[in-house]
Design an enzyme around this catalytic site. Sequence first.
Site, PDB file in Angstrom:
ATOM      1  N   SER A  23       0.819  -1.218   0.000  1.00 11.85           N
ATOM      2  CA  SER A  23       0.000   0.000   0.000  1.00 11.85           C
ATOM      3  C   SER A  23       0.854   1.271   0.000  1.00 11.85           C
ATOM      4  O   SER A  23       0.317   2.377   0.052  1.00 11.85           O
ATOM      5  CB  SER A  23      -0.930   0.001   1.217  1.00 11.85           C
ATOM      6  OG  SER A  23      -0.197  -0.185   2.408  1.00 11.85           O
ATOM      7  N   THR A 155     -39.249  27.318 -12.010  1.00  8.13           N
ATOM      8  CA  THR A 155     -39.607  25.957 -11.598  1.00  8.13           C
ATOM      9  C   THR A 155     -39.772  25.193 -12.906  1.00  8.13           C
ATOM     10  O   THR A 155     -40.209  25.776 -13.913  1.00  8.13           O
ATOM     11  CB  THR A 155     -40.932  25.900 -10.793  1.00  8.13           C
ATOM     12  OG1 THR A 155     -41.987  26.361 -11.625  1.00  8.13           O
ATOM     13  CG2 THR A 155     -40.876  26.752  -9.533  1.00  8.13           C
ATOM     14  N   HIS A 156     -39.391  23.937 -12.919  1.00  7.50           N
ATOM     15  CA  HIS A 156     -39.417  23.117 -14.146  1.00  7.50           C
ATOM     16  C   HIS A 156     -38.579  23.753 -15.257  1.00  7.50           C
ATOM     17  O   HIS A 156     -38.848  23.525 -16.441  1.00  7.50           O
ATOM     18  CB  HIS A 156     -40.851  22.913 -14.648  1.00  7.50           C
ATOM     19  CG  HIS A 156     -41.823  22.505 -13.580  1.00  7.50           C
ATOM     20  ND1 HIS A 156     -42.044  21.191 -13.239  1.00  7.50           N
ATOM     21  CD2 HIS A 156     -42.605  23.247 -12.750  1.00  7.50           C
ATOM     22  CE1 HIS A 156     -42.933  21.134 -12.256  1.00  7.50           C
ATOM     23  NE2 HIS A 156     -43.268  22.375 -11.940  1.00  7.50           N
ATOM     24  N   SER A 277     -12.336  25.904 -28.737  1.00  7.67           N
ATOM     25  CA  SER A 277     -12.513  24.709 -29.556  1.00  7.67           C
ATOM     26  C   SER A 277     -11.387  24.643 -30.576  1.00  7.67           C
ATOM     27  O   SER A 277     -10.918  25.679 -31.046  1.00  7.67           O
ATOM     28  CB  SER A 277     -13.861  24.785 -30.275  1.00  7.67           C
ATOM     29  OG  SER A 277     -13.854  23.956 -31.417  1.00  7.67           O
ATOM     30  N   LYS A 283     -15.954  29.642 -30.364  1.00  4.39           N
ATOM     31  CA  LYS A 283     -16.362  28.993 -29.122  1.00  4.39           C
ATOM     32  C   LYS A 283     -15.600  29.436 -27.888  1.00  4.39           C
ATOM     33  O   LYS A 283     -14.398  29.654 -27.922  1.00  4.39           O
ATOM     34  CB  LYS A 283     -16.163  27.477 -29.260  1.00  4.39           C
ATOM     35  CG  LYS A 283     -17.177  26.845 -30.172  1.00  4.39           C
ATOM     36  CD  LYS A 283     -18.463  26.586 -29.431  1.00  4.39           C
ATOM     37  CE  LYS A 283     -18.860  25.147 -29.677  1.00  4.39           C
ATOM     38  NZ  LYS A 283     -19.858  24.707 -28.773  1.00  4.39           N
ATOM     39  N   GLU A 290     -18.406  22.133 -16.481  1.00  4.39           N
ATOM     40  CA  GLU A 290     -18.758  20.791 -16.973  1.00  4.39           C
ATOM     41  C   GLU A 290     -17.946  19.709 -16.261  1.00  4.39           C
ATOM     42  O   GLU A 290     -18.459  18.649 -15.896  1.00  4.39           O
ATOM     43  CB  GLU A 290     -18.535  20.706 -18.488  1.00  4.39           C
ATOM     44  CG  GLU A 290     -19.552  21.538 -19.258  1.00  4.39           C
ATOM     45  CD  GLU A 290     -19.178  21.699 -20.736  1.00  4.39           C
ATOM     46  OE1 GLU A 290     -18.482  20.838 -21.291  1.00  4.39           O
ATOM     47  OE2 GLU A 290     -19.589  22.717 -21.329  1.00  4.39           O
ATOM     48  N   TYR A 317     -10.264  -6.390  12.019  1.00  8.20           N
ATOM     49  CA  TYR A 317      -9.591  -5.922  10.813  1.00  8.20           C
ATOM     50  C   TYR A 317      -9.526  -7.003   9.742  1.00  8.20           C
ATOM     51  O   TYR A 317      -9.267  -8.170  10.029  1.00  8.20           O
ATOM     52  CB  TYR A 317      -8.163  -5.443  11.139  1.00  8.20           C
ATOM     53  CG  TYR A 317      -7.418  -4.971   9.902  1.00  8.20           C
ATOM     54  CD1 TYR A 317      -7.573  -3.675   9.437  1.00  8.20           C
ATOM     55  CD2 TYR A 317      -6.606  -5.846   9.178  1.00  8.20           C
ATOM     56  CE1 TYR A 317      -6.931  -3.242   8.286  1.00  8.20           C
ATOM     57  CE2 TYR A 317      -5.950  -5.426   8.023  1.00  8.20           C
ATOM     58  CZ  TYR A 317      -6.127  -4.128   7.588  1.00  8.20           C
ATOM     59  OH  TYR A 317      -5.486  -3.703   6.447  1.00  8.20           O
TER      60      TYR A 317
HETATM   61  N1  ARG Z   1      -1.858  -1.180   4.782  1.00 10.13           N
HETATM   62  C1  ARG Z   1      -2.794  -1.632   5.735  1.00 10.13           C
HETATM   63  C2  ARG Z   1      -4.100  -0.890   5.556  1.00 10.13           C
HETATM   64  O1  ARG Z   1      -4.090   0.079   4.902  1.00 10.13           O
HETATM   65  C3  ARG Z   1      -2.252  -1.399   7.116  1.00 10.13           C
HETATM   66  C4  ARG Z   1      -2.746  -2.350   8.142  1.00 10.13           C
HETATM   67  C5  ARG Z   1      -2.094  -3.642   7.971  1.00 10.13           C
HETATM   68  N2  ARG Z   1      -2.543  -4.584   8.920  1.00 10.13           N
HETATM   69  C6  ARG Z   1      -2.507  -5.880   8.681  1.00 10.13           C
HETATM   70  N3  ARG Z   1      -2.952  -6.670   9.585  1.00 10.13           N
HETATM   71  N4  ARG Z   1      -2.009  -6.359   7.570  1.00 10.13           N
HETATM   72  O2  ARG Z   1      -5.127  -1.286   6.012  1.00 10.13           O
END
Ligand code: ARG
Length: 460
Positions: A23, A155-156, A277, A283, A290, A317
């Site tokens: 991560s 409205t509308h 454009s 344009k 947008e 977790y």
């Molecule tokens: N990178 C993990 C997350 O974002 C951190 C927690 C990791 N914990 C674990 N038990 N692997 O959730």
Amino acid sequence: MAQLWGGRFTKETDQLVYNFNASISFDRRFYEQDIRGSIAHVTMLAKQGILTGEEKEKIIGGLKGILSDVENGSLQITSEYEDIHSFVEANLIERIGDTGKKLHTGRSRNDQVALDMKLYIRDEILALDKLLKDMLEILIKLMEEHTETYMPGFTHLQKAQPITLAHHLGAYFEMFKRDRQRMKDIYGRMNYCPLGAGALAGTTYPLDREYTAELLGFAGPTLNSIDSVSDRDYLIELLSAMSTVMMHLSRFSEEVIIWNSNEYQFVEVDDAYSTGSSIMPQKKNPDIAELVRGKTGRVYGALMSLLTTMKGIPLAYNKDMQEDKELVFDAIDTTKGCLALFTGMLASMKFNKKQMENSAKNGFTNATDAADYLVNHGVPFRDAHGIVGQLVLYCIEKNIALDDMTLEEYKAISPVFEEDIYQAISMKTCVEMRNTIGAPGKAAMEQVIAWEKDYLAEDK
Ligand code: ARG
């Protein structure tokens, strides 16, 4: 590959698995929060006698060194580490030796990541709130300027009754004000410290969780260690609040696009906020509005995505939760970017007062007032409605406005009309007679503006 957990493994992680699991490419964003959390943790460990004062000083010195080296660019956060937590710990050990290995005492990455994310989100909520306040400041300034800028209210998407630009913009003021209140509520509800929850069941060390919470500016510690590491409610709430901000911005964008069109010409978006454009030289497109409208979908998508991710996760977790980060980070970047751009576009936009007023005059927006005139002269409302309907039909045939009819023409349809009808249906009268709280009349509008200015000054 640098991992914190190699001990019980006999084989190297497959490279694809490592990449899939890692991560660091996105959680590197909260390196400062990770270090801040670790400093508080170590300070508490020393206060509790779990680390010596000397160990604490050494670890904090190392952590501060990592922070400044990352900040001055001499230390790069690379994908050699699995996540930001591993990066900081590995670097600490490299810098200060074995004492660094004591940092993670009484802590799991589960409560660590829960803490880092909360610290990060707290700052982002404040940043979002500041951007919303900037928007309100621009709106109140425009509202003060335009209490007599008449325009049709719709409205509308059909012209309905005359209002002022101040009144129309005031509607957005209320929306963004509520958005700020939502931010404040979320902050208050999430502001409890998960550190000390460990992996899920607390720890056997005598941690002082109240002290850590206090050091990090939380209202107190979270009260259930399982919930501490598995709660992502506050992220869902924030995504929902940001989705609402984006919905408001998107509606406003839609109006800017319509108002900026050749047919309406109520406003002119500044050159700096328009694009051209490649083929049509004439344009000038409102691309920013947008894009804001378009990007709303991304933020809604993040909300749906996280709700779906969380719905089947058993306590506590699970790695699914790592998916929260990219979604939330992207939604925050998007919402902040859109708020800042939209505010800039609004501040530099030109309002074409004449065009707005003409539009209000030429859409029978004073028809209700003509009916009210008859009611004030004793005609029952339902009959008055019918009579004015005939007037409108007559005007459409002749391609004129109610104001353009002669008194004879009026009287041919109803003898009740007198010379004062013109005064009764003038744009100014139609708006100025509407003076209940929240209505467009100048006196009512000025009262609301004064209240809103008090709100902004008190920064509630
Ligand atoms: N990178 C993990 C997350 O974002 C951190 C927690 C990791 N914990 C674990 N038990 N692997 O959730």
